[in-house]
Write a protein that holds these residues in place. Structure first.
Motif, PDB file in Angstrom:
ATOM      1  N   ALA A   1       0.824  -1.073  -0.266  1.00 52.83           N
ATOM      2  CA  ALA A   1       0.315   0.066   0.414  1.00 52.83           C
ATOM      3  C   ALA A   1       0.494   1.299   0.005  1.00 52.83           C
ATOM      4  O   ALA A   1       1.747   1.214   0.575  1.00 52.83           O
ATOM      5  CB  ALA A   1      -1.039   0.127   1.410  1.00 52.83           C
TER       6      ALA A   1
ATOM      7  N   LYS B   1       0.921   4.993   0.789  1.00 53.40           N
ATOM      8  CA  LYS B   1       0.010   6.160   1.816  1.00 53.40           C
ATOM      9  C   LYS B   1       0.548   7.498   1.306  1.00 53.40           C
ATOM     10  O   LYS B   1       1.357   7.942   1.764  1.00 53.40           O
ATOM     11  CB  LYS B   1       0.947   5.872   2.993  1.00 53.40           C
ATOM     12  CG  LYS B   1      -0.018   4.795   4.411  1.00 53.40           C
ATOM     13  CD  LYS B   1       0.423   4.890   5.278  1.00 53.40           C
ATOM     14  CE  LYS B   1      -1.151   4.030   6.090  1.00 53.40           C
ATOM     15  NZ  LYS B   1      -1.095   3.843   7.507  1.00 53.40           N
ATOM     16  N   ASN B   2      -0.229   7.543   0.400  1.00 53.88           N
ATOM     17  CA  ASN B   2       0.167   9.330  -0.627  1.00 53.88           C
ATOM     18  C   ASN B   2      -0.943   9.803   0.050  1.00 53.88           C
ATOM     19  O   ASN B   2      -1.369  10.729  -0.479  1.00 53.88           O
ATOM     20  CB  ASN B   2      -0.713   8.443  -1.325  1.00 53.88           C
ATOM     21  CG  ASN B   2      -2.229   8.464  -2.270  1.00 53.88           C
ATOM     22  OD1 ASN B   2      -2.604   8.234  -1.515  1.00 53.88           O
ATOM     23  ND2 ASN B   2      -1.639   8.938  -3.500  1.00 53.88           N
ATOM     24  N   SER B   3      -1.442  10.072   1.209  1.00 54.58           N
ATOM     25  CA  SER B   3      -2.728  10.980   1.874  1.00 54.58           C
ATOM     26  C   SER B   3      -1.645  11.679   2.840  1.00 54.58           C
ATOM     27  O   SER B   3      -0.854  10.853   3.639  1.00 54.58           O
ATOM     28  CB  SER B   3      -3.667  11.145   2.104  1.00 54.58           C
ATOM     29  OG  SER B   3      -3.139   9.271   3.542  1.00 54.58           O
ATOM     30  N   TYR B   4      -2.015  13.607   3.068  1.00 58.66           N
ATOM     31  CA  TYR B   4      -2.013  13.369   4.171  1.00 58.66           C
ATOM     32  C   TYR B   4      -2.285  12.956   5.054  1.00 58.66           C
ATOM     33  O   TYR B   4      -4.046  12.647   5.256  1.00 58.66           O
ATOM     34  CB  TYR B   4      -2.340  15.259   4.467  1.00 58.66           C
ATOM     35  CG  TYR B   4      -1.523  16.002   3.757  1.00 58.66           C
ATOM     36  CD1 TYR B   4      -1.594  16.341   2.708  1.00 58.66           C
ATOM     37  CD2 TYR B   4      -0.349  16.373   4.511  1.00 58.66           C
ATOM     38  CE1 TYR B   4      -0.622  16.672   1.617  1.00 58.66           C
ATOM     39  CE2 TYR B   4       0.800  17.479   3.537  1.00 58.66           C
ATOM     40  CZ  TYR B   4       0.643  17.893   2.655  1.00 58.66           C
ATOM     41  OH  TYR B   4       2.028  18.286   1.974  1.00 58.66           O
TER      42      TYR B   4
ATOM     43  N   SER C   1      -2.462   6.959  11.924  1.00 61.55           N
ATOM     44  CA  SER C   1      -3.089   6.349  10.923  1.00 61.55           C
ATOM     45  C   SER C   1      -1.727   5.043  10.745  1.00 61.55           C
ATOM     46  O   SER C   1      -2.244   4.225  10.571  1.00 61.55           O
ATOM     47  CB  SER C   1      -2.721   7.204   9.389  1.00 61.55           C
ATOM     48  OG  SER C   1      -3.444   6.383   8.511  1.00 61.55           O
TER      49      SER C   1
ATOM     50  N   SER D   1      -9.775   1.952  14.811  1.00 62.87           N
ATOM     51  CA  SER D   1     -10.935   3.002  13.750  1.00 62.87           C
ATOM     52  C   SER D   1     -10.483   4.099  13.621  1.00 62.87           C
ATOM     53  O   SER D   1      -9.932   4.686  15.442  1.00 62.87           O
ATOM     54  CB  SER D   1     -12.521   2.942  13.988  1.00 62.87           C
ATOM     55  OG  SER D   1     -12.451   1.277  13.704  1.00 62.87           O
ATOM     56  N   TYR D   2     -10.334   4.829  13.258  1.00 61.35           N
ATOM     57  CA  TYR D   2     -10.189   6.521  13.739  1.00 61.35           C
ATOM     58  C   TYR D   2     -10.562   7.873  13.143  1.00 61.35           C
ATOM     59  O   TYR D   2     -11.070   7.022  11.951  1.00 61.35           O
ATOM     60  CB  TYR D   2      -8.631   7.025  13.860  1.00 61.35           C
ATOM     61  CG  TYR D   2      -7.348   6.447  12.735  1.00 61.35           C
ATOM     62  CD1 TYR D   2      -6.965   5.112  12.441  1.00 61.35           C
ATOM     63  CD2 TYR D   2      -7.782   7.326  11.204  1.00 61.35           C
ATOM     64  CE1 TYR D   2      -6.560   4.738  11.974  1.00 61.35           C
ATOM     65  CE2 TYR D   2      -7.414   6.819  10.124  1.00 61.35           C
ATOM     66  CZ  TYR D   2      -6.164   5.877  10.149  1.00 61.35           C
ATOM     67  OH  TYR D   2      -5.703   5.413   8.645  1.00 61.35           O
ATOM     68  N   HIS D   3     -11.116   8.820  13.315  1.00 63.29           N
ATOM     69  CA  HIS D   3     -11.344   9.746  12.760  1.00 63.29           C
ATOM     70  C   HIS D   3     -10.250  11.615  12.938  1.00 63.29           C
ATOM     71  O   HIS D   3      -9.963  11.190  14.152  1.00 63.29           O
ATOM     72  CB  HIS D   3     -12.842   9.946  13.742  1.00 63.29           C
ATOM     73  CG  HIS D   3     -13.954  10.946  12.457  1.00 63.29           C
ATOM     74  ND1 HIS D   3     -14.853  11.586  12.685  1.00 63.29           N
ATOM     75  CD2 HIS D   3     -13.560  12.107  12.047  1.00 63.29           C
ATOM     76  CE1 HIS D   3     -15.022  12.234  12.707  1.00 63.29           C
ATOM     77  NE2 HIS D   3     -14.283  12.824  11.290  1.00 63.29           N
ATOM     78  N   PHE D   4     -10.393  11.863  12.199  1.00 67.45           N
ATOM     79  CA  PHE D   4      -9.221  12.811  11.843  1.00 67.45           C
ATOM     80  C   PHE D   4      -9.577  14.156  11.748  1.00 67.45           C
ATOM     81  O   PHE D   4     -10.460  14.068  10.791  1.00 67.45           O
ATOM     82  CB  PHE D   4      -7.814  12.695  11.143  1.00 67.45           C
ATOM     83  CG  PHE D   4      -6.892  11.871  10.959  1.00 67.45           C
ATOM     84  CD1 PHE D   4      -6.253  10.615  10.114  1.00 67.45           C
ATOM     85  CD2 PHE D   4      -7.034  10.689  12.458  1.00 67.45           C
ATOM     86  CE1 PHE D   4      -5.611   9.694  10.374  1.00 67.45           C
ATOM     87  CE2 PHE D   4      -5.912   9.672  12.616  1.00 67.45           C
ATOM     88  CZ  PHE D   4      -5.193   9.334  11.563  1.00 67.45           C
TER      89      PHE D   4
ATOM     90  N   ILE E   1      -7.997  17.528  10.030  1.00 66.45           N
ATOM     91  CA  ILE E   1      -7.122  17.761   9.886  1.00 66.45           C
ATOM     92  C   ILE E   1      -7.333  19.042   9.028  1.00 66.45           C
ATOM     93  O   ILE E   1      -7.309  18.773   7.689  1.00 66.45           O
ATOM     94  CB  ILE E   1      -6.311  17.083   8.929  1.00 66.45           C
ATOM     95  CG1 ILE E   1      -5.841  15.411   9.812  1.00 66.45           C
ATOM     96  CG2 ILE E   1      -4.524  17.728   7.943  1.00 66.45           C
ATOM     97  CD1 ILE E   1      -4.728  14.729   8.772  1.00 66.45           C
TER      98      ILE E   1
ATOM     99  N   PRO F   1      -7.407  22.383   6.558  1.00 66.47           N
ATOM    100  CA  PRO F   1      -6.952  22.243   4.992  1.00 66.47           C
ATOM    101  C   PRO F   1      -6.626  24.046   5.379  1.00 66.47           C
ATOM    102  O   PRO F   1      -7.021  24.510   5.372  1.00 66.47           O
ATOM    103  CB  PRO F   1      -7.662  21.891   4.623  1.00 66.47           C
ATOM    104  CG  PRO F   1      -8.742  22.184   4.769  1.00 66.47           C
ATOM    105  CD  PRO F   1      -8.701  22.312   5.233  1.00 66.47           C
TER     106      PRO F   1
ATOM    107  N   ASP G   1      -5.007  25.516  -0.461  1.00 63.29           N
ATOM    108  CA  ASP G   1      -4.419  25.181  -1.127  1.00 63.29           C
ATOM    109  C   ASP G   1      -3.758  23.349  -0.434  1.00 63.29           C
ATOM    110  O   ASP G   1      -3.549  22.533  -1.297  1.00 63.29           O
ATOM    111  CB  ASP G   1      -2.524  25.368  -1.665  1.00 63.29           C
ATOM    112  CG  ASP G   1      -1.449  25.075  -0.131  1.00 63.29           C
ATOM    113  OD1 ASP G   1      -0.252  24.929  -0.487  1.00 63.29           O
ATOM    114  OD2 ASP G   1      -2.723  24.078   0.932  1.00 63.29           O
ATOM    115  N   GLN G   2      -5.314  23.216   0.440  1.00 55.92           N
ATOM    116  CA  GLN G   2      -5.005  21.766   0.818  1.00 55.92           C
ATOM    117  C   GLN G   2      -4.622  20.729   1.318  1.00 55.92           C
ATOM    118  O   GLN G   2      -4.486  20.446   1.881  1.00 55.92           O
ATOM    119  CB  GLN G   2      -6.003  21.289  -0.577  1.00 55.92           C
ATOM    120  CG  GLN G   2      -7.052  21.556  -0.865  1.00 55.92           C
ATOM    121  CD  GLN G   2      -8.416  21.625  -0.177  1.00 55.92           C
ATOM    122  OE1 GLN G   2      -8.749  21.072   0.700  1.00 55.92           O
ATOM    123  NE2 GLN G   2      -8.919  23.128  -0.380  1.00 55.92           N
TER     124      GLN G   2
END
Lengths: 215, 158
Positions: free
Chosen positions: B23, B25-28, B33, B42-45, B47, B49, B52-53
């Protein structure tokens, strides 16, 4: 809810996704050439290659609130994934919310909820190392509303986010990193409008009749 | 499985792996994580932005659910916000009720100082984190620093 688009990917011979005629609504546009194939033997859509790709169904849902669902499987490799996308932009694959099942090794699976804004990906929520093979088919639904975005599995809410940084896009689609076999797949794609407007809306009993005929 | 809040460092997208079957991990995301939790997790973030995100801050807020916390707590990038005083609450309702029932003054000195020092380190003022302030208000102070309209009743794991 009103059906805007649906695709069972049932074909008489293997067919590239852009040549495939959906059951309801407009066709698909894929992110790269030969990214997806509707497989005759598997009666589902397969992703080709080991790069994550998207396809957009070209029905304008008429609103950026929507439900998008599909039956998905993913091989056990952690790179394999299959899911659905909502609030996709027209004309690019740089903006969307997406929810997918991902391989997590033998005997378990992950569900992930992300946003992509101007090609910047942010993880919003996830449920990891869940019991159950990722290769087992499940219906996932991405429910997109102004107040929240939720990911359901077989009708049960699993993930949620209040993020609303992406608005105004009225398209839905799918995501897959398929490897090269049908173990990772998308089937029975469905996009629905909340307000009942937009796209080729048909009465639900006709949609269900068509699905039973195909099955 | 119990719920906990964490302050966690933001991680940037990883470079592509050389193995196409691993895999990417191409995400912020938050460092939470990447915790090697060998159990359902399980988690909920939260974050927020920039235009420019990219993430607006170097840290974010997570609510997490698991039974095995070892890997998360062993990572210095993750800070358990209520230092154990939140107990083992299985539902959001019970967790918020617990936070409503506890004040900073009810914590041990060590726990109270850890929370205030964390706030200071992140640029939050501790002037309004006195001993009479409830832990729920403390949660709001951290969370609303990230996003002013943060609503803790909608930040949950189903």
């Amino acid at each position: 809810m009103a059906t805007v688009g649906s695709a069972t990917f049932t074909v008489g011979s293997d067919t590239g996704i852009e040549s495939y005629t959906p059951d309801v609504g407009a066709g698909f546009t894929q992110e790269a050439a030969n990214a997806f194939t509707a497989i005759n033997a598997g009666d589902a859509l397969r992703g080709n290659g080991t790069t994550t790709r998207h396809a957009r169904k070209e029905d304008d849902i008429g609103d950026d609130d929507m439900d998008v669902s599909a039956d998905v499987t993913a091989a056990t490799s952690t790179a394999r994934l299959a899911g659905v996308c909502g609030r996709m932009a027209s004309g690019n694959f740089a903006n969307m919310y997406r929810g997918y099942v991902q391989g997590s090794g033998s005997g378990q699976n992950d569900l992930v909820l992300e946003k992509v804004v101007s090609n910047v990906v942010t993880e919003l929520a996830a449920s990891r190392n869940r019991a159950g093979e990722s290769t087992v088919s499940r219906t996932i639904k991405l429910q997109i509303r102004t107040a929240d975005k939720k990911l359901f599995e077989n009708g049960v809410e699993i993930l949620t986010t209040a993020d609303d940084s992406l608005t105004g896009n009225n398209y839905a689609g799918l995501i897959m990193n398929g490897g090269t076999n049908i173990t990772t797949s998308v089937d029975n794609f469905l996009s629905e409008s909340v307000s009942g407007g937009g796209g080729a809306v048909i009465p639900k009993f006709i949609y269900q009749y068509r699905r039973r005929r195909v099955a | 499985m119990p719920l906990r809040y964490y302050i966690s460092n933001v991680l940037p997208p990883d470079p592509p792996p050389t193995d196409p079957d691993v895999a990417w991990k191409n995400s912020y995301r938050l460092a939470i994580s990447d915790a090697n939790v060998n159990a359902p997790f399980s988690y909920h973030f939260e974050i927020p932005p920039l235009p420019d995100q990219t993430p607006a801050f170097a840290w974010g807020l997570a609510i997490c659910r698991t039974t095995v916390w070892t890997a998360i707590d062993a990572d210095a990038r993750n800070f358990r916000l209520f230092q154990g005083d939140e107990g083992d609450q299985e539902t959001l309702e019970d967790l918020l009720a617990r936070l409503d029932s506890r004040t900073m003054g009810a914590l041990t000195t060590a726990r109270r100082n850890n929370i205030r020092n964390k706030a200071t380190g992140l640029g939050l003022s501790t002037a309004d984190m006195g001993n009479t302030v409830s832990l729920r208000v403390i949660l709001q102070k951290f969370a609303r620093f990230l996003r002013p309209n943060f609503d803790e009743t909608k930040f949950y794991i189903p």
